[in-house]
Design an enzyme around this catalytic site. Structure first.
Site, mmCIF file in Angstrom:
data_model
loop_
_atom_site.group_PDB
_atom_site.id
_atom_site.type_symbol
_atom_site.label_atom_id
_atom_site.label_comp_id
_atom_site.label_asym_id
_atom_site.label_seq_id
_atom_site.Cartn_x
_atom_site.Cartn_y
_atom_site.Cartn_z
ATOM 1 N N GLU A 70 0.813 -1.219 0.000
ATOM 2 C CA GLU A 70 0.000 0.000 0.000
ATOM 3 C C GLU A 70 0.845 1.268 0.000
ATOM 4 O OE1 GLU A 70 -0.694 -2.559 2.074
ATOM 5 O OE2 GLU A 70 -2.700 -3.226 1.485
ATOM 6 N N HIS A 139 -10.930 -4.905 9.748
ATOM 7 C CA HIS A 139 -11.524 -4.809 8.408
ATOM 8 C C HIS A 139 -12.923 -4.200 8.440
ATOM 9 C CE1 HIS A 139 -8.343 -7.736 7.609
ATOM 10 N NE2 HIS A 139 -8.501 -7.549 6.320
#
Lengths: 334, 376, 321
Positions: A70, A139
């Site tokens: 990322e 998440h």
């Protein structure tokens, strides 16, 4: 015009802008999938299938699968935006901001100001947020308040399929960095969505219900819950104005203040953790600028100040729902 | 109709409508009514409007209670003359209900819209309803509207005629390139549509800007126009309410747009939240703001209508009727049009600029009768 | 490849400009008139100039907190930089960036960077733009030995290789990350790290302009040819502290004077050019005079320049909001 899911609406927005502008590229982890693997190309089309099919139309040069990295690819998207592309990078879950936030908030968000107005950074970071899929603490978060806090970023939280398409096209055409929040529990929700490209301007709230008694401000998935509560109470004669601000930065302060001035009562519904979230921000706004209009204390409907739990029973307790919103409206209306 | 018994059913106002409810019956059982009379208020997700009788008769039975949501096509009431027995009415109701099948929604069968490509490459969306063979009607909406403007008219008229409603360039599902944007350019697009759709001649029904187009075509291409019905037409006088035009173009928020749209109606309460949302959604589509602006600048330059044809009415070779809303706030409600040879004029009290929506029963009857006479 | 006389003159002029710019900043900072943090590049000139001489305006570089030298080498306006460092309204960034954020995208300078390791991901993006739009451009990320340890740098090496991007990573190893020696902080070395990613890499003496220029040329040519990323591990020396005000008690007391004596990149450049008879001494003297005037004028005009106005506080955050 036909009924389309949030997933289709986002896919259409991406396809339409990629057709319109060759500088638009998309990148992310498995947004196509299958790179270097012996099986199918476009194997996933995004972890939840949102970008499926774009590879076939636009090819690998514009649909860029990335390694799980990322920091590198969000930073690359920022650098590409500053040098002439219009990238849409998918940060799979917003919870992963922890491994790339520098590239968003120290780099992309600040280029323009630090460089004296000479940089343009047309970057979109699409990211999934929200609880409800039993995805547990890492998440499931709603971290949009953290991005909203950063000057230089725009933050978009669409509340439906129609909103998602128009706001995403606006985001891609916008010359500032935009973080676009997609609630992972909403991808299959459908409504009428035009086939054509259209844009919904940022900083213009949508009033989804008009009423006289209580103003309800809600974000993202909470908008539909607020509508449900408002519809139920309308049958009892308690009518609500429901405001979907659409974007938290810029924030349509005027609409919120006007509607609070009209009803004198405010409930703010925010799925983000309760400290320093949009509910506290809007409560502070109203306390400062519409205090005299208030006939009752402001109520905030939020989850508790805990991580998002895994067990279904706990997660269901955690997420604010129509019942809590209804309760809050009754309390301020009383 | 069977043995003088007439079924009154939940109408389908626009393709998206799948259900509706009677908000209120405005007729008592046993009362007589005439074609065009309001018999109920119908509420749908999009709009609340009066249901007007499409025939004359005596109301014999109210089948559906107010506030009950029912599918399109559901039997709402039964009309028949006094000679029909109550038993026959009972039998009719049970027979109807036993055979009633809810129409498949459009999502399953795909939209019924069609598209043609004009000779200049632009795409025109249209909706064709009713059987061919008899007269063909082509309905042309006004500035900022689309083929759904005819939701109260097309379904009814299509019981009698083939009715084609189109989207002008810049509107609805058609290409957003409006070319020159003036009345001549928009009329040319309608003409090109007739060519592309292989329609030799049609009865043109136009509202507002669409009315100006119908008149322009009647004057310039009389061989293609069997008759023209102009509803609250532009093109007859230089005045135009620019508060509406500019408000419509510029409004970005519901409140602003409501103020503009209310000017269209005698009864401003007809402007629903859904109508406002639909217009806002239309205005957000790529190319639409530019299209509306281009039309306004070409057709209403300097706040005046650029194309005024009133002096040419007497030159007309085709039958023409003009339907005016007595409370029209957008274009002038002209006096003394009747004095011109061959022009029939109707003024509808209680209607604003959208007589076809505010008095659909009356307007539908006027159109049907006029078309039948002109086809005679 | 032989450098032309013009290249040599340009290289010397840039190295000298950087040196005088930084030495002068050292003095000016001591007056207290320069706000904030300033990190000087003096001693490292051969690296920035040696690399950037291979680039054009179509190519991008991303720099570090020690960015003045890279800016000058990439062609940023020297006076504009000085104004910026003094926090003036007409500085290169309107006084909003300062020493750590000088940028000029028109010149392909993507910014000095206050975040160690901030640049490599960004430069992958600039390289992606070049590749996608077919501009023929390449992109260079400068990082220090400190930045070479950041995850962003490692991730960028991987991504640049996986995407086959026209990137050159230049690790400027001046021996210290702040007050910590790279001999302690960096495990292994940059060349072997690059080898782990199958990225061609080379160590080079950063005091030697010609050596840097040569390996950089090869790397730039590789990138332009579509053959992917390279890494240069440039060993060099900084003459001043990590920041202005750093007493450098972690260094050997006479370390810097020895370096200035034996390894100064400007001296080595002049010696080499003189020995080869490529330039006349008078040409160096002329450049020296020009540079002295340039920097004098830059400081004088910066001191006299207006500071930003109150309304500048609120502008340039968004293109539209």
């Amino acid at each position: 015009m036909a009924k389309k899911s949030v997933r289709q609406a986002i896919n259409e927005a991406l396809a339409s802008e990629m057709r319109r502008d060759p500088r638009v590229v998309i990148m992310g982890e498995d947004i196509a999938g299958g790179m270097g693997a012996p099986g199918e190309d476009d194997a996933w089309g995004g972890p939840l299938g949102v970008t499926k099919g774009l590879l076939g139309e636009f090819g690998r040069d514009r649909v860029l699968d990335t390694p799980i990295t990322e920091s590198a690819f969000i930073g690359a998207a920022a650098g590409a935006a500053a040098t002439g592309l219009r990238p849409v990078a998918e940060l799979m879950f917003v919870d992963f901001m922890g491994v790339c936030f520098d590239q968003i908030y120290n780099q992309a968000a600040k280029f323009r100001y630090m460089f004296g107005g000479k940089a343009v950074t047309p970057l979109v970071v699409r990211t999934m947020y929200g609880a409800g899929l039993r995805a547990a603490s890492q998440h499931s978060q709603c971290l949009y308040p953290m991005f909203t806090h950063i000057p230089g970023l725009k933050v978009v939280i669409p509340s439906s399929a129609y909103e998602a398409k128009g706001l995403l096209i606006q985001a891609i055409r916008d010359d500032d960095p935009v973080v676009f929040f997609e609630h992972k529990a909403m991808y299959d929700e459908e409504e009428e969505v035009p086939d054509e490209a259209y844009t919904i301007p940022f900083g213009e709230a949508n009033i989804t219900r008009e009423g006289d008694d209580v103003t309800v401000v809600a974000f993202g998935r909470m908008v539909q819950f607020a509508n449900q509560a408002a519809d139920k109470l309308a049958k009892e004669g308690i009518t609500c104005t429901v405001i979907d601000p659409r974007t938290t930065s810029p924030l349509d302060e005027d609409t919120i203040l006007e509607e609070v001035a009209a009803t004198g009562r405010l409930v703010v519904v925010d799925e983000a953790s309760p400290r320093c979230n949009m509910a506290t921000d809007i409560s502070a706004l109203v306390a400062q600028r519409a205090f005299s209009a208030l006939k009752a204390p402001v109520r905030m409907v939020t989850p508790p100040h805990t991580p998002v739990p895994f067990a279904a029973d706990l997660e269901d307790l955690y997420i604010p729902g129509p019942a809590q919103i209804e309760q809050a409206i009754r309390e301020v209306a009383a | 109709m069977s043995d003088g018994i007439h079924a009154i059913v939940m109408p389908k106002w626009g393709l998206a409508m799948t259900e509706g409810m009677v908000a209120e019956w405005t007729i008592e059982p046993g009362a007589a009514f005439s074609r065009g009379d309001e018999i109920a208020d119908i509420e749908t997700a999009k709009i609340t409007n009066a249901l007007e009788a499409s025939t004359s008769g005596i109301m014999r039975r109210l089948v559906v209670e107010p506030d009950e949501m029912v599918p399109v096509g559901t039997l709402l009431a039964v009309a028949a003359d006094e000679t029909v027995s109550d038993d026959a009415i009972d039998a009719f109701v049970s027979d109807f209900q036993a055979n009633f099948v809810v129409e498949e929604t459009e999502e399953d069968s795909g939209p019924a819209f069609e598209h043609v490509t004009l000779s200049d490459g632009r795409n025109i969306r249209f909706l064709r309803q009713g059987a061919g063979g008899g007269p063909t009607l082509v309905m042309v909406h006004g500035f900022g509207g689309d083929l759904n403007s005819w939701m109260f008219n097309q379904p009814v008229l299509s019981e009698q005629f083939e009715v084609i409603a189109l989207d002008l360039p810049g509107h609805g599902g058609s290409s957003k390139d409006v070319g020159g944007g003036d009345v001549a350019a928009m009329s040319q697009a309608v003409l090109d549509f007739l060519d592309a759709a292989d329609i030799a001649s049609a009865h043109i029904v136009g509202h507002s800007l669409g009315g100006a187009c119908a008149l322009h075509l009647a004057l310039t291409k009389p061989e293609r126009v069997a008759s023209a019905t102009l509803i609250c037409p532009a093109g007859l006088a230089p005045e135009i309410n620019m508060t509406f035009i500019n408000g419509f173009i510029e409004a970005r928020r519901p409140r602003q747009l409501r103020a503009a749209l209310e000017l269209l109606f005698h009864e401003p309460g007809l402007v629903s939240r859904e109508m406002i949302d639909d217009v806002l959604k239309f205005k957000r589509i790529d190319g639409v703001p530019e299209a509306l602006k281009a039309i306004a600048e070409a057709a209403f330059a300097g706040g005046r209508q650029s194309h005024v044809m009133v002096e040419k009415l007497s030159e007309l070779e085709v039958p023409i009727q003009i339907i005016l809303g007595a409370s029209d706030q957008i274009v002038p409600v002209l006096e003394a049009l009747e004095t011109r040879a061959g022009v029939t004029v109707h003024r509808l009290e209680g209607s604003g600029h959208t007589a076809h929506m505010e008095a659909p029963g009356k307007v539908n009857a006027l159109i049907a009768d006029f078309v039948v006479a002109a086809s005679g | 490849m032989q450098l032309s006389r013009e290249d040599l003159l340009k290289a010397y002029r840039q190295m000298k400009t950087i040196r005088v710019f930084e030495e002068r900043l050292h003095d000016e900072f001591a007056t207290g008139d320069i706000p904030g943090f300033v990190h000087l590049y003096a001693g490292e000139e051969a690296s920035g100039v040696g690399v950037c001489l291979n680039l054009n305006d179509n190519d991008y570089i991303a720099s570090t907190h020690r960015g003045h030298g890279h800016c000058i080498a990439k062609g940023c306006d020297v006076s504009g930089m000085m104004h910026e460092i003094f926090g003036r309204a007409d500085g290169l960034c309107g006084g909003k960036g300062g020493s750590m954020h000088i940028a000029d995208l028109e010149r392909g300078m993507m910014g000095a960077n206050g975040i160690v390791g901030g640049g490599p991901p960004l430069i992958c993006g600039a390289a992606l733009t070049a590749k996608t739009l077919g501009t023929g451009g390449v992109a260079v990320a400068f990082v220090g030995d400190g930045g070479s340890n950041q995850g962003t740098t490692m991730e960028s090496l991987n991504l640049a290789k996986v995407w086959n991007l026209p990137v050159i990573f230049v690790v400027e190893d001046n021996g210290y990350a702040e007050a910590t020696s790279s001999s302690w902080a960096v495990a292994g070395d940059a060349v072997r790290r690059a080898a782990g990613y199958d990225i061609p890499a080379q160590q080079v003496d950063g005091h030697d302009f010609f050596a840097v220029n040569e390996v950089a040329r090869e790397a730039v040519e590789r990138a332009r040819a579509g053959d992917g990323p390279s890494l240069l591990h440039v060993k060099l020396s900084r003459y001043y502290g990590h920041f202005e005000g750093d007493a450098m008690t972690y260094r050997d007391p006479d370390e810097v004077s020895k370096l200035r004596q034996d390894k100064d990149c400007l001296d080595l450049f002049q010696k080499r050019v003189n020995e080869a008879g490529l330039l006349e001494p008078a040409q160096f003297e002329e450049i020296d005079r020009d540079v002295a005037t340039l920097i004098d004028d830059a400081v004088a005009s910066a001191r006299a320049a207006p500071v930003p106005s109150a309304q500048d506080l609120l502008t340039d955050v968004y293109v539209s909001y």
